[in-house]
Design an enzyme around this catalytic site. Structure first.
Site, PDB file in Angstrom:
ATOM      1  N   LYS A  94       0.873  -1.174   0.000  1.00  0.00           N
ATOM      2  CA  LYS A  94       0.000   0.000   0.000  1.00  0.00           C
ATOM      3  C   LYS A  94       0.908   1.222   0.000  1.00  0.00           C
ATOM      4  O   LYS A  94       1.421   1.642   1.027  1.00  0.00           O
ATOM      5  CB  LYS A  94      -0.876  -0.008   1.263  1.00  0.00           C
ATOM      6  CG  LYS A  94      -2.208   0.719   1.124  1.00  0.00           C
ATOM      7  CD  LYS A  94      -2.115   2.191   0.738  1.00  0.00           C
ATOM      8  CE  LYS A  94      -1.927   3.115   1.911  1.00  0.00           C
ATOM      9  NZ  LYS A  94      -1.745   4.533   1.482  1.00  0.00           N
ATOM     10  N   GLU A 100       9.359   1.449  10.957  1.00  0.00           N
ATOM     11  CA  GLU A 100      10.461   2.398  10.723  1.00  0.00           C
ATOM     12  C   GLU A 100       9.834   3.777  10.744  1.00  0.00           C
ATOM     13  O   GLU A 100       9.111   4.143   9.824  1.00  0.00           O
ATOM     14  CB  GLU A 100      11.100   2.143   9.348  1.00  0.00           C
ATOM     15  CG  GLU A 100      11.582   0.725   9.105  1.00  0.00           C
ATOM     16  CD  GLU A 100      12.768   0.364   9.956  1.00  0.00           C
ATOM     17  OE1 GLU A 100      13.438   1.275  10.483  1.00  0.00           O
ATOM     18  OE2 GLU A 100      13.015  -0.839  10.126  1.00  0.00           O
ATOM     19  N   CYS A 131      13.877  10.654   6.627  1.00  0.00           N
ATOM     20  CA  CYS A 131      13.684  10.238   8.027  1.00  0.00           C
ATOM     21  C   CYS A 131      14.893  10.580   8.885  1.00  0.00           C
ATOM     22  O   CYS A 131      14.741  10.968  10.037  1.00  0.00           O
ATOM     23  CB  CYS A 131      13.403   8.750   8.076  1.00  0.00           C
ATOM     24  SG  CYS A 131      14.611   7.756   7.181  1.00  0.00           S
ATOM     25  N   GLU A 168       9.370  16.376  14.825  1.00  0.00           N
ATOM     26  CA  GLU A 168       9.863  16.188  13.451  1.00  0.00           C
ATOM     27  C   GLU A 168       9.108  17.146  12.526  1.00  0.00           C
ATOM     28  O   GLU A 168       7.881  17.087  12.436  1.00  0.00           O
ATOM     29  CB  GLU A 168       9.620  14.744  13.005  1.00  0.00           C
ATOM     30  CG  GLU A 168      10.164  14.467  11.615  1.00  0.00           C
ATOM     31  CD  GLU A 168       9.840  13.057  11.128  1.00  0.00           C
ATOM     32  OE1 GLU A 168       8.679  12.638  11.240  1.00  0.00           O
ATOM     33  OE2 GLU A 168      10.768  12.397  10.622  1.00  0.00           O
TER      34      GLU A 168
HETATM   35  N1  LIG Z   1      12.503   5.312   9.775  1.00  0.00           N
HETATM   36  C1  LIG Z   1      12.505   5.261   8.462  1.00  0.00           C
HETATM   37  O1  LIG Z   1      13.197   4.448   7.848  1.00  0.00           O
HETATM   38  C2  LIG Z   1      11.643   6.227   7.674  1.00  0.00           C
HETATM   39  C3  LIG Z   1      11.867   6.368   6.302  1.00  0.00           C
HETATM   40  C4  LIG Z   1      11.084   7.271   5.590  1.00  0.00           C
HETATM   41  C5  LIG Z   1      10.089   8.005   6.209  1.00  0.00           C
HETATM   42  N2  LIG Z   1       9.884   7.852   7.536  1.00  0.00           N
HETATM   43  C6  LIG Z   1       8.878   8.667   8.211  1.00  0.00           C
HETATM   44  O2  LIG Z   1       7.688   8.759   7.427  1.00  0.00           O
HETATM   45  C7  LIG Z   1       7.025   9.978   7.707  1.00  0.00           C
HETATM   46  C8  LIG Z   1       6.605  10.658   6.423  1.00  0.00           C
HETATM   47  O3  LIG Z   1       5.813   9.834   5.659  1.00  0.00           O
HETATM   48  P1  LIG Z   1       4.210   9.911   5.644  1.00  0.00           P
HETATM   49  O4  LIG Z   1       3.760  11.296   5.960  1.00  0.00           O
HETATM   50  O5  LIG Z   1       3.772   9.241   4.398  1.00  0.00           O
HETATM   51  O6  LIG Z   1       3.841   8.983   6.879  1.00  0.00           O
HETATM   52  P2  LIG Z   1       2.391   8.528   7.335  1.00  0.00           P
HETATM   53  O7  LIG Z   1       1.426   9.638   7.260  1.00  0.00           O
HETATM   54  O8  LIG Z   1       2.576   7.819   8.616  1.00  0.00           O
HETATM   55  O9  LIG Z   1       1.950   7.498   6.184  1.00  0.00           O
HETATM   56  C9  LIG Z   1       2.696   6.331   5.901  1.00  0.00           C
HETATM   57  C10 LIG Z   1       1.782   5.321   5.232  1.00  0.00           C
HETATM   58  O10 LIG Z   1       0.780   4.912   6.163  1.00  0.00           O
HETATM   59  C11 LIG Z   1      -0.499   5.072   5.571  1.00  0.00           C
HETATM   60  N3  LIG Z   1      -1.488   5.276   6.620  1.00  0.00           N
HETATM   61  C12 LIG Z   1      -1.972   6.437   7.113  1.00  0.00           C
HETATM   62  N4  LIG Z   1      -2.890   6.188   8.094  1.00  0.00           N
HETATM   63  C13 LIG Z   1      -2.974   4.845   8.210  1.00  0.00           C
HETATM   64  C14 LIG Z   1      -3.734   3.970   9.048  1.00  0.00           C
HETATM   65  N5  LIG Z   1      -4.590   4.420   9.951  1.00  0.00           N
HETATM   66  N6  LIG Z   1      -3.551   2.640   8.907  1.00  0.00           N
HETATM   67  C15 LIG Z   1      -2.684   2.157   8.001  1.00  0.00           C
HETATM   68  N7  LIG Z   1      -1.949   2.926   7.174  1.00  0.00           N
HETATM   69  C16 LIG Z   1      -2.084   4.261   7.286  1.00  0.00           C
HETATM   70  C17 LIG Z   1      -0.310   6.225   4.627  1.00  0.00           C
HETATM   71  O11 LIG Z   1      -1.336   6.305   3.669  1.00  0.00           O
HETATM   72  P3  LIG Z   1      -1.710   7.760   3.078  1.00  0.00           P
HETATM   73  O12 LIG Z   1      -0.532   8.257   2.364  1.00  0.00           O
HETATM   74  O13 LIG Z   1      -2.848   7.492   2.192  1.00  0.00           O
HETATM   75  O14 LIG Z   1      -2.083   8.610   4.256  1.00  0.00           O
HETATM   76  C18 LIG Z   1       1.033   5.888   4.028  1.00  0.00           C
HETATM   77  O15 LIG Z   1       0.904   4.895   3.053  1.00  0.00           O
HETATM   78  C19 LIG Z   1       8.016  10.803   8.519  1.00  0.00           C
HETATM   79  O16 LIG Z   1       7.652  10.750   9.876  1.00  0.00           O
HETATM   80  C20 LIG Z   1       9.332  10.083   8.294  1.00  0.00           C
HETATM   81  O17 LIG Z   1      10.298  10.267   9.302  1.00  0.00           O
HETATM   82  C21 LIG Z   1      10.632   6.986   8.289  1.00  0.00           C
HETATM   83  C1  LIG Z   2      19.929   5.279  -1.248  1.00  0.00           C
HETATM   84  C2  LIG Z   2      19.131   6.406  -0.665  1.00  0.00           C
HETATM   85  C3  LIG Z   2      18.195   5.912   0.392  1.00  0.00           C
HETATM   86  C4  LIG Z   2      17.302   7.014   0.939  1.00  0.00           C
HETATM   87  C5  LIG Z   2      16.387   6.431   1.965  1.00  0.00           C
HETATM   88  C6  LIG Z   2      15.617   7.466   2.721  1.00  0.00           C
HETATM   89  C7  LIG Z   2      15.151   6.846   3.995  1.00  0.00           C
HETATM   90  C8  LIG Z   2      14.489   7.778   4.927  1.00  0.00           C
HETATM   91  O1  LIG Z   2      13.731   8.663   4.645  1.00  0.00           O
END
Ligand SMILES: NC(=O)c1ccc[n+]([C@@H]2O[C@H](COP(=O)([O-])OP(=O)(O)OC[C@H]3O[C@@H](n4cnc5c(N)ncnc54)[C@H](OP(=O)(O)O)[C@@H]3O)[C@@H](O)[C@H]2O)c1
Ligand SMILES: CCCCCCCC=O
Length: 502
Positions: free
Chosen positions: A200, A275, A309, A406
């Protein structure tokens, strides 16, 4: 802001974008959602619609999970040898590599990122995931265990060993900041382990997941092994997270949603790896090579518009270098060229949406209200108001929201410190624990500091150095489980003990 220098997408990307609707992949077939509904996906730079995406819901998730279950239990996938899975993963990597420009352009159009970010870092990084985990498929080993069991009937003996078996049907729920590489981080180890998947993608960025799924099919992956249900988090995402026939959720996203995922997993106690977000500290010591440290710290926060992230969003500079760091960061921020991601001159594209840029602007306003000073940047811009100028903030206090939460945008807060104990305490004073960076010429000291920092990854004299071989993931509220590296295989394997009298 002039967006007219954006290059036209290449012929393959243009052909993909010209489709009437981007569909769901269920059991090897591209289908409309059962409701027939779609939603628009936008170019964040301009706000223009660039595609119609099928809006999957719980019924579509049911169908996709059933297909993934069938493929896991009864299909040809189960019978494939590790070497055959390995060859398949390698073939997927080859197909991706041949389409690298198309994938990078689609990612830029859908996500906004400057083309070089996808073309030279993220898409090659996604390819590398498939190559690395192609190697892991043939190295899933158990062990034999010498037990102390006394029961040894005449002429018999105890033979005990472990097997590592695929966990089953995996739900992959992904964010929008680096869609393709983060999706590859789930698919490649899961397939190496022998699992099947339902993906998804974020509603904001479905395009490259769909294109990747087509390449996965083209490589000869049996039907039902990889399924894609596009749609909204509260509908498709929630249905997948709580589905009783899903064995594991591999989630990347915000800490807020991560908590919901963990709650939703309780019904069948499915395995979960999460993550999540970060507020990563970057520390510049008094003996740092500033020629490297200042651009390094700037790149740590401004790469991909800070929508990373592990973005180095809290910068700590030793008091003896503080003024030079401040001046250098301001220069670096001012030099960044904003523009459409497909303009070759662009260093930083828009943020993912006008709404997200507004949230980032609210954080900056909140910081100012609390007494912080904006040294550079702090403005929104562009025809869709989706750009935020690279922002450097000083005069901060540890309890401000801009320091604790964040922001996920190009905003760095800078603090001065006097010694290692003080900066480690400040760096660890966070709910998050995803990553940290230290810039210093004193490597012995740096390795001692690395031990004390509460972070899943510590970089020394670098930041955001990724490799498919290096585990990444968080401590504290940055989540648990690891992507990349051998550790990622643990997400997708169950350990079975077999104890026999033979
Ligand atoms: N630690 C890591 O490796 C890492 C890497 C990259 C990003 N991140 C984190 O990701 C965040 C940014 O991404 P984002 O804004 O897309 O995150 P998000 O709002 O948490 O959404 C992530 C995914 O979850 C879905 N989702 C939302 N509500 C849900 C629910 N109730 N049940 C199941 N799935 C649900 C979203 O769908 P929709 O898009 O349709 O809302 C999306 O596909 C930041 O906090 C960033 O730090 C972490
Ligand atoms: C090879 C580039 C990887 C970038 C991954 C981003 C992960 C967190 O947001």
């Amino acid at each position: 802001m002039d967006l007219s220098n954006a290059l036209k997408p290449n012929a393959e990307a243009a052909a993909f974008l010209a489709r009437v609707q981007h569909k769901l992949l269920v059991d090897g077939e591209w289908v409309s959602s059962q409701s027939g509904e779609t939603f628009d996906t936008l170019d964040p730079a301009t706000g223009e619609v660039i595609g119609k995406i099928a809006r999957g819901n719980a019924a579509d998730v049911d169908a996709a999970v059933a297909a993934a279950r069938k493929a896991f239990e009864t299909g040809p996938w189960r019978a494939m040898t590790p070497m055959e899975r390995s060859q398949l993963l390698w073939k997927i990597a080859d197909l991706m590599e041949a389409k690298i420009d198309e994938l990078a352009e689609l990612e830029t159009l859908d996500q906004g990122k400057a083309l070089y970010v996808g073309r030279w870092a993220e898409i090659p990084g996604a390819v590398a995931q498939f190559r690395y985990f192609a190697g892991m498929a043939t190295k899933i080993e158990g062990s034999t265990i010498p037990t102390s069991i006394n029961y040894q009937p005449e002429g018999k003996r105890v033979h005990a060993y472990t097997r590592r078996e695929p966990v089953g049907v995996v739900g992959g729920i992904l964010p929008w900041n680096s869609p393709l590489v983060l999706t590859a981080m789930k698919i490649a180890p899961a397939m190496a382990a022998g699992c099947t998947l339902v993906l998804k993608p974020s509603e904001e960025t479905s395009l490259t997941t769909i294109r990747l799924a087509e390449l996965i099919q083209e490589a000869g992956t049996p039907q039902g092994v990889v399924n894609v249900v596009t749609g909204f988090g509260a509908e498709a995402g929630a249905a997948l997270a709580e589905h009783e026939d899903v064995n594991k959720i591999a989630f990347t996203g915000s800490t807020v949603t991560g908590r919901k995922i963990v709650d939703a997993s309780q019904g069948n106690l499915k395995r979960v790896s999460v993550e999540l977000g970060g507020k990563s500290p970057v520390i510049i010591m008094d003996d740092a090579d500033l020629e490297a440290a200042i651009p390094g710290a700037a790149n740590a926060i401004f790469f991909n518009g800070g929508q990373v992230c592990i973005a180095g969003s809290r910068l700590y500079a030793h008091s003896s270098v503080y003024d030079r760091v401040l001046e250098g960061m301001a220069e670096q921020a001012k030099a960044i060229q904003l523009g459409h991601g497909l303009d070759p001159a662009t260093h930083m594209g828009p943020l993912i949406s006008k709404g997200h840029a507004g949230k980032v602007a609210d954080y900056i306003a909140d910081g100012k209200k609390a007494g912080a000073s904006v040294l550079v940047g702090g403005e929104t811009a562009g025809p869709n108001q989706s750009f935020v100028t690279p922002t450097v903030i000083t005069d901060i206090k540890a309890d401000m929201r801009i320091v604790r939460e964040e922001i996920f945008g190009p905003v760095v807060v800078i603090t001065r410190f006097e010694d290692a104990d003080e900066v480690i305490a400040a760096a660890n004073d966070s709910d998050y624990g995803l990553a940290a960076g230290i810039w210093t010429e004193g490597l012995s000291n740096a390795t001692r500091m690395a031990e004390r920092l509460q972070a899943g990854t510590v970089w020394i004299n670098s930041h955001a150095m990724y490799d498919a071989s290096l585990p990444i993931g968080g401590m504290k509220q940055s989540g648990y489980g690891r992507d990349s590296g051998q550790a990622a295989m643990d997400n997708y394997l169950e350990l079975k003990t077999v104890c026999a009298i033979v």
